[in-house]
Motif scaffolding. Structure first.
Motif, PDB file in Angstrom:
ATOM      1  N   LEU A 331      -2.988 -13.237   3.297  1.00 49.42           N
ATOM      2  CA  LEU A 331      -3.499 -12.998   4.644  1.00 49.42           C
ATOM      3  C   LEU A 331      -3.704 -14.338   5.320  1.00 49.42           C
ATOM      4  CD1 LEU A 331      -6.321 -10.327   4.129  1.00 49.42           C
ATOM      5  CD2 LEU A 331      -4.005  -9.938   4.933  1.00 49.42           C
ATOM      6  N   ARG A 338      -0.720  -8.458   8.484  1.00 52.23           N
ATOM      7  CA  ARG A 338      -0.499  -7.455   7.440  1.00 52.23           C
ATOM      8  C   ARG A 338      -0.944  -6.070   7.889  1.00 52.23           C
ATOM      9  NH1 ARG A 338       3.188  -9.526   4.078  1.00 52.23           N
ATOM     10  NH2 ARG A 338       2.537 -11.493   3.120  1.00 52.23           N
ATOM     11  N   GLU A 340      -2.659  -2.721   6.451  1.00 48.50           N
ATOM     12  CA  GLU A 340      -3.436  -2.123   5.374  1.00 48.50           C
ATOM     13  C   GLU A 340      -3.516  -0.621   5.613  1.00 48.50           C
ATOM     14  OE1 GLU A 340      -7.204  -4.035   5.040  1.00 48.50           O
ATOM     15  OE2 GLU A 340      -6.376  -6.063   5.129  1.00 48.50           O
ATOM     16  N   GLU A 369       2.253  -4.961   1.418  1.00 52.35           N
ATOM     17  CA  GLU A 369       1.102  -4.590   2.226  1.00 52.35           C
ATOM     18  C   GLU A 369       0.009  -4.068   1.286  1.00 52.35           C
ATOM     19  OE1 GLU A 369       3.563  -5.842   5.317  1.00 52.35           O
ATOM     20  OE2 GLU A 369       1.410  -5.785   5.007  1.00 52.35           O
ATOM     21  N   CYS A 511      -9.837  -8.927   9.961  1.00 51.58           N
ATOM     22  CA  CYS A 511      -9.134  -7.638   9.890  1.00 51.58           C
ATOM     23  C   CYS A 511      -9.536  -6.800  11.094  1.00 51.58           C
ATOM     24  CB  CYS A 511      -9.492  -6.910   8.599  1.00 51.58           C
ATOM     25  SG  CYS A 511      -8.797  -5.241   8.492  1.00 51.58           S
ATOM     26  N   SER A 541      -4.820  -8.769   9.930  1.00 54.49           N
ATOM     27  CA  SER A 541      -4.364  -7.515   9.336  1.00 54.49           C
ATOM     28  C   SER A 541      -4.872  -6.359  10.177  1.00 54.49           C
ATOM     29  CB  SER A 541      -4.851  -7.375   7.884  1.00 54.49           C
ATOM     30  OG  SER A 541      -6.259  -7.308   7.826  1.00 54.49           O
ATOM     31  N   ARG A 543      -6.026  -2.256   9.824  1.00 59.66           N
ATOM     32  CA  ARG A 543      -6.379  -1.157   8.918  1.00 59.66           C
ATOM     33  C   ARG A 543      -6.846   0.011   9.772  1.00 59.66           C
ATOM     34  NH1 ARG A 543      -9.701  -3.665   5.819  1.00 59.66           N
ATOM     35  NH2 ARG A 543     -11.703  -2.850   6.519  1.00 59.66           N
TER      36      ARG A 543
END
Length: 669
Positions: A331, A338, A340, A369, A511, A541, A543
């Motif tokens: 990361l 990325r 997630e 991932e 994130c 990232s 998510r």
């Protein structure tokens, strides 16, 4: 350059503007953010135009635009107005003008607003390279003033408003040679025309800075407003991502560009440009402005010395974060943003879901991932341990806990996860107002034990806990906990900027995460907040989680958002206009046909344009272009260069494929 483009990049303030009346509809001032659309029919066809105008008024479009490319189209405006009166239609009309100043003078008699494109109102675009001396440039401006002034004076006399609408794809050769194909060129193009209008004491002006790339569009609007602050101008803004495309991709692009600016407090009217029926644009526009019209003119905070601008809002630069490794997956630093994947884990019955995650791309097409599990109780942990021993859990993995399970079952968690990542909300364990408390120290002692052997910890905070970041960092330093990252529990562009500011000297990854009840909620919220942050360079990232939904939907949305930012191209990129009366073929069916043959070409950018107004310019941002050149005729482009002229629409798709093949960018499906 003035760094100010709004009252604060950390608190919501709607920018104060003058009111511009379009008929009986006010734009700017104390008015809500207006929504509008454009008919796609030929303006010479009264019946077809009336049907679309009526449909748009009925669904809630507050302003309707139509294209007027020729004198014959302008001559039919009285017939359209007569039929509107007979049917009781009251929506204000806007005449869209390109290339034809004399047609604009005819239109201004019959509409409430005229849109002119400064890139082609008095200039021609031939992609000529011309070196202008300062005197030659001034002479060109004098010529433009001579052409533009009669329209300004007549609009002023009649009380007709005007939109000065710059398009990234149709900047004039003169602007291109002086300022380049840049947001600065877009802004200066509009300011030239605004100065002429002001010289004639005319200020009923709305301004737009449209581009098919949300990054360019956002930067151009911000730069425009910074110049407005310098020049004491208060003109309202019309927001839009032009040539956004259709379906989910068109909605994501539009929400990203328009929504990011609305979060900044910018924008007084919007148009969502979809390659679909015009009425499909209105529900999307309504969804985008709903939150901000509910806020109305309210401000949700005030500037303070705590947060100060730390980005260049006019040029992209990724917010640097140091590398954090999860097994072999990195990361931050130079790694791509990325994706997630998080989905609920309720026990042994989730075996099929975990295996499905592998099969549907978590480890195959979406290599390297991260998969996350949300453990609710001891049963879930025990079941996960069993699956781990059977090698049925994919790697790399992480887990989230909403209570003290990790501290109660730390040895079991260690057995399951090894060198992985734990997402923790420390403030669910205790009141952290006292960082010297026994609970605080016990918690960080446990975190330090968990984080040995380079296991990672993500601190997921509430917005009101951002002020505790320094306390967390200090505790981590004392215990030599280095593999940490941060996130906010609720998606919020402005609050995440505050988090990034708090981390600007420590360089830990961020994130962007959120949990949503429906796919529609996830699409709009993530496109606005996560997309806007990524355009700012913030976020390492994504998510995204849907409650009780197949996690593959969130995988798709995450990659689609990254596609719209152009940061990770994982499929074909389409730039397609929404069609209008200038289009000489059925744009929707043509776009669908081209997609059917080319949608497997990962990373290839293809533009499908109805006419030459923006087509050649937007070709510069596409690898290949399919542009209407007349009834049943098409030009094909490579970049902004015409390579095939005037071919039949019947053979154009096949010739486009041949062009892609000839340039070494074709692969078989």
């Amino acid at each position: 350059m003035n760094p100010k483009y709004n009252e604060s990049p950390f608190f919501y303030h709607r920018r104060k503007t003058r009111e511009v009346k379009v008929g009986n509809v006010g734009i700017g001032g104390e008015n809500p953010i207006r929504i509008q659309s454009m008919i796609t029919s030929n303006t010479r066809d009264t019946d077809a135009s009336i049907i679309q105008i009526q449909a748009l008024e009925n669904i809630g479009s507050e302003i309707v635009r139509l294209t007027v490319p020729s004198q014959a189209d302008a001559d039919n405006l009285p017939n359209i107005r007569k039929r509107m009166k007979e049917l009781g239609l009251k929506v204000p009309l806007v005449a869209d003008i390109h290339f034809t100043p004399q047609v604009a003078l005819k239109c201004v008699e019959w509409v409430e607003k005229v849109r002119i494109n400064p890139g082609n109102f008095a200039d021609k675009k031939k992609f000529d390279i011309i070196e202008y001396t300062d005197r030659e440039y001034e002479e060109e401006l004098e010529r433009i003033e001579e052409v533009f002034t009669p329209l300004v004076l007549r609009a002023k006399e009649l009380g007709v408003a005007m939109r000065i609408g710059t398009n990234h794809g149709s900047l004039s050769d003169r602007i291109m040679n002086r300022f380049g194909d840049t947001p600065l060129g877009m802004v200066e193009s509009a300011l030239e025309f605004i100065r002429i209008a002001e010289h004639n004491n005319y200020k009923d002006i709305v301004v737009s800075m449209k581009a098919s790339n949300p990054q360019v569009m956002v930067q151009a609007y911000r730069l425009l407003v910074s110049r407005f602050y310098e020049l004491s101008m208060d003109y309202p803004l019309h927001l839009g991502v032009t040539e956004a495309g259709d379906g989910k991709d068109g909605r994501i692009k539009s929400a990203m560009g328009i929504g990011a600016l609305l979060e900044d407090g910018l924008g007084d009217t919007i148009r969502v440009s979809l390659t679909e029926d015009a009425v499909a644009e209105i529900p999307v526009a309504r969804e985008l402005v709903k939150k901000y019209n509910d806020l109305y003119m309210k401000s949700l905070g005030k500037e303070s010395t705590t947060y100060q601008e730390f980005r260049d809002p006019y040029a992209y630069s990724r917010f640097y974060s140091k590398e954090l490794m999860l097994g072999e997956t990195g990361l931050g630093d130079k790694h791509p943003v990325r994706v997630e994947t998080e989905f609920p884990f309720f026990g042994l019955e989730s075996v099929a879901e975990i295996q499905s995650a592998n099969a549907k791309g978590v480890q195959t097409s979406k290599q390297n991932e991260i998969v996350f599990f949300d453990f609710k109780d001891e049963l879930a942990l025990t079941a996960a341990a069993s699956l781990k021993r059977k090698n049925q859990i994919p790697n790399p993995i992480g887990f989230t806990l909403s209570d003290e399970l990790a501290m109660q079952y730390d040895s079991l968690a260690e057995e399951i996860f090894g060198l992985q990542k734990w997402v923790v909300s420390p403030f669910l364990f205790f009141d952290a107002t006292n960082p010297d408390s026994i609970e605080w120290n016990q918690f960080f002692d446990f975190v330090g034990n968990y984080a040995k052997d380079k296991r990672a910890v993500e601190f997921c905070l509430e917005a009101n806990q951002i002020s505790s970041v320094n306390h967390i960092l200090n505790e981590c330093r004392k215990r030599k906990i280095q593999n940490i990252s941060f996130s906010l529990a609720v998606p919020d562009l402005l609050e995440t900027r505050k988090l990034a500011y708090a981390l600007k000297d420590s360089d830990y990854p961020i994130c962007l995460c959120g949990t949503f009840a429906t796919e529609e909620e996830a699409l709009y919220t993530c496109s606005i907040h996560f997309g806007g942050l990524l355009l700012d360079g913030i976020g390492d990232s994504l998510r995204i989680r849907l409650l009780d939904k197949d996690h593959t939907a969130t995988l798709s949305l995450s990659y689609d958002i990254l596609q719209a930012t152009r940061f990770r191209l994982t499929k074909t990129e389409y730039i397609s206009c929404p069609s209008c009366g200038r289009t000489m073929f059925d744009l929707q069916s043509t776009t669908a046909k081209i997609k059917a043959y080319t949608s497997h070409l990962k990373g290839v950018k293809i533009a499908v344009m109805g006419c030459i107004v923006n087509g050649p310019g937007e070709m510069a941002d596409a690898d290949f272009g399919y542009v209407g050149a007349g009834i049943g005729k098409v030009h094909l482009y490579k970049g902004k260069e015409i390579v095939v002229k005037g071919i039949s629409e019947i053979e154009a798709t096949e010739r486009l494929i041949d062009l892609i093949k000839a340039n070494g960018m074709w692969v078989d499906p």
